[in-house]
Design an enzyme around this catalytic site. Sequence first.
Site, short mmCIF file in Angstrom:
data_model
loop_
_atom_site.label_atom_id
_atom_site.label_comp_id
_atom_site.label_asym_id
_atom_site.label_seq_id
_atom_site.Cartn_x
_atom_site.Cartn_y
_atom_site.Cartn_z
N ARG A 5 0.77 -1.23 0.00
CA ARG A 5 0.00 0.00 0.00
C ARG A 5 0.81 1.30 0.00
O ARG A 5 0.25 2.38 -0.17
CB ARG A 5 -0.97 0.04 1.21
N ASP A 6 2.10 1.25 0.24
CA ASP A 6 2.84 2.51 0.26
C ASP A 6 4.22 2.35 -0.34
O ASP A 6 5.22 2.80 0.22
CB ASP A 6 2.92 3.04 1.70
N LEU A 7 4.26 1.71 -1.51
CA LEU A 7 5.54 1.52 -2.19
C LEU A 7 6.06 2.87 -2.65
O LEU A 7 5.37 3.60 -3.34
CB LEU A 7 5.33 0.69 -3.45
N LYS A 8 7.27 3.17 -2.25
CA LYS A 8 7.91 4.42 -2.67
C LYS A 8 9.41 4.21 -2.51
O LYS A 8 9.83 3.27 -1.82
CB LYS A 8 7.41 5.58 -1.80
N THR B 57 1.27 7.51 -0.79
CA THR B 57 2.15 8.62 -1.18
C THR B 57 1.75 9.16 -2.54
O THR B 57 1.64 8.41 -3.51
CB THR B 57 3.61 8.13 -1.20
#
Length: 255
Positions: free
Chosen positions: A97-100, A137
Amino acid sequence: MGTGDEAKSMAIRDIIISMQMSNHKNVLKLLGCCLEISVPALVHEYAMEGVLNDHGGLGGNENYSSLPWKTRLRIAKQLANALTYLHTAFPRPIIHRDLKPSCIFLGHDYVPKLTNFSLSISIPPMQSHVEDDLKGTFGYLDPSYMKSGYITEKSDVYSFGVHLLVFLTGQKVVDKYDAIEYQSIIAYVKQHVSEIGQIQTIVDPKINEDVGGNEKVQQQLQDFLQLALSCTQDEIERRPYMTDVARELVRIDKI
Ligand SMILES: *[C@@H]1O[C@H](CO)[C@@H](O)[C@H](O)[C@H]1NC(C)=O
Ligand SMILES: *[C@@H]1O[C@H](CO)[C@@H](O)[C@H](O)[C@H]1NC(C)=O
């Protein structure tokens, strides 16, 4: 919940999933943690090359060092494996859910190590999605999740596709490309490649310096771009699953 509780519950989620994932070689190992303080502290294995920057390279964003094409491709391939594992190895699919870039460390020999599962969420049995508040993000967030509040495996696929574009172009996800206006990397890339043969204008000049006119590499870049665009389609049904993405990256790497 107060922010302290919120931070604690995120840390606990991160610990639980990091432990479940800890024997995967592309996940940053959790060595220990301390929850007895107001901001929970997690201790991870040391990743000698550091963390990816917003350009998909290493070092500060002002004067960063970029990675060779072969390394970028290998990093993408190994990250795809880690995500496939996250989506398929447990009774319920887990969505990162928050790959960055700040969740991707590079260890010895530039082996990628995925980390920060604090927003991860699992899909309940017999369901195709899970509903939750919007978190993640900007620039990497799945527009379909932004609209519906539904999280699926395809939300990670979208973010992963955005990372592929960052690796390919060396550009940030939202920037003032062409000095015109702020736009997303997807709009920027689509605009340039809508005419066949325009891929050269978006490929990171460092890649071109590095591999020049090598025909096999040109084919790899072309296929890598197509894969990125298929991951970042608006319609979630048309995006591939992570396992397909991983398989396609193996194929591209072998060209
Ligand atoms: C960037 O790094 C190079 C080589 O490491 C150095 O020569 C140059 O002065 C640096 N530029 C800035 C703006 O820091
Ligand atoms: C992990 O991600 C969350 C959510 O984006 C963020 O608030 C937190 O600071 C991150 N943790 C670390 C150690 O980077």
